[in-house]
Design a protein around this motif. Structure first.
Motif, mmCIF file in Angstrom:
data_model
loop_
_atom_site.group_PDB
_atom_site.id
_atom_site.type_symbol
_atom_site.label_atom_id
_atom_site.label_comp_id
_atom_site.label_asym_id
_atom_site.label_seq_id
_atom_site.Cartn_x
_atom_site.Cartn_y
_atom_site.Cartn_z
ATOM 1 N N LEU A 143 2.872 2.645 3.036
ATOM 2 C CA LEU A 143 2.034 2.596 4.238
ATOM 3 C C LEU A 143 2.041 1.213 4.867
ATOM 4 O O LEU A 143 2.137 1.078 6.084
ATOM 5 N N ASP A 198 5.108 7.397 -0.116
ATOM 6 C CA ASP A 198 5.473 6.632 1.086
ATOM 7 C C ASP A 198 4.838 5.249 1.047
ATOM 8 O O ASP A 198 3.739 5.066 0.492
ATOM 9 N N THR A 251 -3.396 0.396 -3.337
ATOM 10 C CA THR A 251 -2.820 -0.906 -3.004
ATOM 11 C C THR A 251 -2.449 -1.627 -4.284
ATOM 12 O O THR A 251 -3.279 -1.762 -5.191
ATOM 13 N N THR A 282 0.845 -1.193 0.000
ATOM 14 C CA THR A 282 0.000 0.000 0.000
ATOM 15 C C THR A 282 0.879 1.241 0.000
ATOM 16 O O THR A 282 1.768 1.384 0.849
ATOM 17 N N LEU A 283 0.608 2.141 -0.958
ATOM 18 C CA LEU A 283 1.401 3.358 -1.130
ATOM 19 C C LEU A 283 0.518 4.591 -0.978
ATOM 20 O O LEU A 283 -0.679 4.547 -1.282
ATOM 21 N N GLN A 284 1.148 5.671 -0.546
ATOM 22 C CA GLN A 284 0.439 6.935 -0.390
ATOM 23 C C GLN A 284 1.204 8.048 -1.111
ATOM 24 O O GLN A 284 2.419 8.169 -0.967
ATOM 25 N N SER A 324 1.601 12.077 -1.455
ATOM 26 C CA SER A 324 1.324 13.354 -0.801
ATOM 27 C C SER A 324 1.786 14.494 -1.687
ATOM 28 O O SER A 324 2.833 14.388 -2.350
ATOM 29 N N GLU A 339 -3.747 10.644 -2.316
ATOM 30 C CA GLU A 339 -4.198 9.377 -2.907
ATOM 31 C C GLU A 339 -3.473 8.214 -2.244
ATOM 32 O O GLU A 339 -2.270 8.286 -1.952
ATOM 33 N N THR A 340 -4.237 7.141 -2.000
ATOM 34 C CA THR A 340 -3.686 5.894 -1.467
ATOM 35 C C THR A 340 -4.083 4.762 -2.395
ATOM 36 O O THR A 340 -5.238 4.703 -2.843
ATOM 37 N N ALA A 386 -1.791 14.323 2.065
ATOM 38 C CA ALA A 386 -2.057 13.049 1.395
ATOM 39 C C ALA A 386 -3.212 13.221 0.410
ATOM 40 O O ALA A 386 -4.294 13.701 0.794
ATOM 41 N N PHE A 430 -0.236 6.598 -10.183
ATOM 42 C CA PHE A 430 -1.378 7.030 -9.394
ATOM 43 C C PHE A 430 -2.441 7.602 -10.331
ATOM 44 O O PHE A 430 -2.132 8.116 -11.412
#
Length: 281
Positions: free
Chosen positions: A199, A197, A173, A159-161, A163, A170-171, A168, A184
């Motif tokens: 997560l 980052d 997986t 899982t990535l985020q 910013s 968008e998140t 932040a 993204f």
């Protein structure tokens, strides 16, 4: 008068013979030249080449796009090439030629500044009909850039985020294995400060990320890289019993464990470790 007529007759015959000889010589020379240039167009030299260069055309390109070629399912690029145009359309090719039947996969390695390029007909089994039919189509992004990450050796879910300016936005997986680049969903304006980052880590791996932050531009929008490696196997802790009798408070030590026996005479150790007992220390 008769002598002159006969003489003239033989003279003309002689010239006729000379002309025929000259004509024959020229025919022989022409034939030799024709054979030297590939023959008469028969079937002897009509075989298809057994190697081709991979290439195609880039459309609506205004700048430089870098393309990468993966060979026969390999995870890493075999060859990369930079394609530059300010006129919108240009032919391109990778330098090296490859055997017929080679499996190829061509993708965008680095996007041009201010544009986003997509690849059509970028994979397949190499042959004469598809060797130079790859189409790279580019479009202006109005200074909005897709932020991408290249992931290697992933097993499981990650899982990535993303910013933007410390917020932040968008998140996502990701759970496709092997090596791939994903983007993204939301494009971001050039010039913002971005950071990617991790997560959550996959269950059996540890992943690290590099080149994942900065002032967003076409040069760094898709240069973030994540590499995943398997976690070391945790040792199995076993329980032994001091065999003479359940004696408590006997000191023991191994490479990974140490302590004293409990009231049942039990002690802990890892498989195949040597246990040392001491009394009176």
């Amino acid at each position: 008068m008769i002598f002159i007529t006969i003489h003239r007759y033989f003279y003309l015959k002689f010239l006729e013979v000379i002309m025929k000889i000259n004509k024959l010589i020229w025919i022989i020379i022409a034939a030799q030249l024709l054979f030297a240039c590939g023959g008469f167009g028969g079937d002897d030299d009509n075989d298809e080449p057994d190697q081709f260069a991979i290439g195609g055309i880039a459309q609506n390109l205004n700048g430089t796009v870098y393309l990468g070629f993966k060979k026969n399912g390999a995870q890493n690029y075999w060859e990369t090439v930079g394609v530059t145009s300010t006129a919108g359309e240009v032919n391109w090719r990778f330098i090296e030629e490859h055997d017929v039947g080679t499996q190829f996969d061509v993708s965008v390695y680095v996007q041009p500044e201010g544009q986003l390029c997509n690849v059509e007909n970028g994979s397949g089994s190499l042959n004469a009909s598809n060797a130079n039919k790859i189409i790279v189509t580019c479009e202006d992004t109005n200074e909005n850039l897709a932020v991408g990450v290249e992931i290697s050796n992933l097993v499981g879910e990650l899982t990535l985020q993303l910013s933007v300016d410390n917020v932040a936005v968008e998140t996502i997986t990701y759970n496709l294995g092997g090596q791939a680049t994903f983007y993204f969903n939301e494009k971001q304006a050039a010039g913002v400060n971005f950071a990617i980052d991790i997560l959550t880590q996959p269950a059996v791996q540890q992943c690290t990320i590099t080149s994942a932050s900065g002032n967003l531009n076409s040069g760094n929008a898709s240069t973030a890289k994540i590499v995943c490696t398997d976690k070391p196997t945790e040792p199995v802790i076993l329980t032994g019993i001091f065999v003479d009798s359940p004696v408590t408070n006997i000191s023991f030590s191994t490479l990974t464990q140490q302590g004293v026996t409990n009231i049942n005479g039990e002690f802990s150790y890892s498989e195949n470790e040597q246990v040392t007992f001491t009394v009176g220390e």
